[in-house]
Design an enzyme around this catalytic site. Sequence first.
Site, PDB file in Angstrom:
ATOM      1  N   GLY A  41      -5.815  -6.279   3.106  1.00 43.90           N
ATOM      2  CA  GLY A  41      -5.883  -5.098   2.240  1.00 43.90           C
ATOM      3  C   GLY A  41      -5.176  -5.330   0.921  1.00 43.90           C
ATOM      4  O   GLY A  41      -4.020  -5.764   0.898  1.00 43.90           O
TER       5      GLY A  41
ATOM      6  N   GLY B 173      -4.591  -2.899  -1.481  1.00 45.06           N
ATOM      7  CA  GLY B 173      -4.227  -1.628  -2.099  1.00 45.06           C
ATOM      8  C   GLY B 173      -2.839  -1.725  -2.713  1.00 45.06           C
ATOM      9  O   GLY B 173      -2.338  -2.818  -3.002  1.00 45.06           O
ATOM     10  N   PHE B 174      -2.208  -0.591  -2.888  1.00 45.31           N
ATOM     11  CA  PHE B 174      -0.880  -0.591  -3.509  1.00 45.31           C
ATOM     12  C   PHE B 174       0.119  -1.403  -2.691  1.00 45.31           C
ATOM     13  O   PHE B 174       0.863  -2.217  -3.227  1.00 45.31           O
ATOM     14  CB  PHE B 174      -0.376   0.848  -3.664  1.00 45.31           C
ATOM     15  CG  PHE B 174      -1.115   1.641  -4.695  1.00 45.31           C
ATOM     16  CD1 PHE B 174      -0.943   1.387  -6.042  1.00 45.31           C
ATOM     17  CD2 PHE B 174      -1.996   2.641  -4.323  1.00 45.31           C
ATOM     18  CE1 PHE B 174      -1.627   2.115  -7.005  1.00 45.31           C
ATOM     19  CE2 PHE B 174      -2.690   3.384  -5.265  1.00 45.31           C
ATOM     20  CZ  PHE B 174      -2.508   3.118  -6.614  1.00 45.31           C
TER      21      PHE B 174
ATOM     22  N   VAL C 200     -12.112  -8.046   7.943  1.00 41.89           N
ATOM     23  CA  VAL C 200     -11.386  -8.284   9.185  1.00 41.89           C
ATOM     24  C   VAL C 200     -11.972  -7.390  10.271  1.00 41.89           C
ATOM     25  O   VAL C 200     -12.179  -6.188  10.062  1.00 41.89           O
ATOM     26  CB  VAL C 200      -9.885  -7.999   9.002  1.00 41.89           C
ATOM     27  CG1 VAL C 200      -9.145  -8.097  10.333  1.00 41.89           C
ATOM     28  CG2 VAL C 200      -9.288  -8.972   7.991  1.00 41.89           C
TER      29      VAL C 200
ATOM     30  N   GLU D  99      -7.406  18.894  -7.296  1.00 40.67           N
ATOM     31  CA  GLU D  99      -7.877  18.187  -8.488  1.00 40.67           C
ATOM     32  C   GLU D  99      -9.387  18.309  -8.651  1.00 40.67           C
ATOM     33  O   GLU D  99      -9.887  18.559  -9.758  1.00 40.67           O
ATOM     34  CB  GLU D  99      -7.465  16.717  -8.394  1.00 40.67           C
ATOM     35  CG  GLU D  99      -5.972  16.502  -8.563  1.00 40.67           C
ATOM     36  CD  GLU D  99      -5.526  15.114  -8.117  1.00 40.67           C
ATOM     37  OE1 GLU D  99      -4.355  14.761  -8.375  1.00 40.67           O
ATOM     38  OE2 GLU D  99      -6.339  14.381  -7.523  1.00 40.67           O
TER      39      GLU D  99
ATOM     40  N   GLN E  97       3.491   5.720  -3.624  1.00 37.92           N
ATOM     41  CA  GLN E  97       4.892   5.307  -3.697  1.00 37.92           C
ATOM     42  C   GLN E  97       5.404   4.794  -2.368  1.00 37.92           C
ATOM     43  O   GLN E  97       6.187   3.837  -2.310  1.00 37.92           O
ATOM     44  CB  GLN E  97       5.763   6.469  -4.183  1.00 37.92           C
ATOM     45  CG  GLN E  97       6.016   6.484  -5.672  1.00 37.92           C
ATOM     46  CD  GLN E  97       6.666   5.195  -6.151  1.00 37.92           C
ATOM     47  OE1 GLN E  97       7.600   4.677  -5.566  1.00 37.92           O
ATOM     48  NE2 GLN E  97       6.146   4.671  -7.249  1.00 37.92           N
TER      49      GLN E  97
END
Length: 480
Positions: A15, A17-18, A83, A179, A331
């Site tokens: 992965g 991502g962040f 995977v 949003e 975060q």
Amino acid sequence: MPTNSKPTPRVVIVGAGFGGLTAARRIARLPVQVTVVDRRNHHTFQPLLYQVATAGLSPGEITAPIRWILKGDSNIEVLLEEVVDFNLQQKKVITKEQPLEYDFLIIASGATHAYFGHDEWEPMAPGLKTIEDALEIRRRVLLAFELAERQEADRRKTSGESRPPLQFVVIGAGPTGVELAGTLAEIARHAMNHEFRNIDPRQTRILLIEGGPRVLPAYSEELSRKAEAQLRRLGVEVRTSHLVTRIEPGAVWMGNNNDNDNEKISAPVVLWAAGVAASPLGRKLNVPVDRAGRVLVQPDLSVPEHPEVFVIGDLAALNDENGKMLPGVAQVAIQQGDWVADTIARDLEHSPRRNFHYHDKGSLATIGRAAAVAQFGKFELSGYFAWLAWLFVHIFFLIGFRNRLLVMIQWAWSYLTYERGARLITGSDQLPGWTQSQPPKESSGATGALPVHPTDDARLSPGKLGSAPAVITRSPRLPL
């Protein structure tokens, strides 16, 4: 190479991502070989996916190629691969093409949509987790206006009657739902204004449904109240304490927690923002998981009985010092990726591990133009200044100077003109909830698209602009 030298430790990261990218960048400084595996070749800045879904930004402005991001680290290789399983006993990651051996494994495969046991709803109510999801939502939203214009033009030629205005439903009032609802209201009331001849986009109904008692439940009650007030000022109709019990093409069924009846809301576009489920890879580990499929990790983010395997980000289930589950936000993933890199460095130095501690740097949620809420510990902010804080934070965390510059320009232009710069309809011209039917014989017009319109025996309260109320019907409560 000396005969007594040890092989270089291999770290496999699943992965990008962040969490995965943060871990890769930090671990690249260590004397290890790193393999980053992802089924896509790009990293997506997920907090701005709703901007792509609502035609504010193009996909390339919130994505960056993984290879480009990591090109400066010679000990990192990137594999475009999927995977499918793990063999923790043999320390292997099983992909569709080949097994990958590891000394340390970091799984950061994120989360997907959760429909609470109703996966059949997904075709009618897409969620927002990937670029593909965002483009599909954008297609449906823009296509709904085009089909309504074509249908209304044909109807005026034949019968002179007009139908009720378009209705969009957003399910779930977390940050993504808020949003989406707020931005859809802005599109209808400003971006589309004066562009159609037969429909008035400003009459479009935007309904936000939340099963809990308030919007943005992760925020304080005061900020939730202010967020709802800002949504209503934008023209969004908010229904809290309402549960969706059924979704069908062109309609949503919902019921109040204290009501015995269901309401059927006609809506050609239904968007899902009500819940997420962990990546299915979590269950492939054969270790304890929670009801959402998140792996119950140890305090150092490793999995039970396998200290060399770490799970981070949305796939990990861990409580903070107060016993509260860590939220699935960027975060958390970033800090966990950094922490795991430090833990691997300690292992290589034979130093003791430390338990992970999350430092909450605050939460931000945008609602619309100059409307947002922010919570930094006990300090709370709402309105214009919270919106400015949201802008600067998201610009700062975007990857790449080019993306930051383009997004700043697009946002500045949109703020001045209300225009949406990426209003492209691509793919199919079919929309769930609209059925093709031939026009009356006396009409020479083309085939029109007709939405599902229920009867008018129940209605939502009128919106701020005084447009016609949304169309709703009632029936006995349906079982889940």
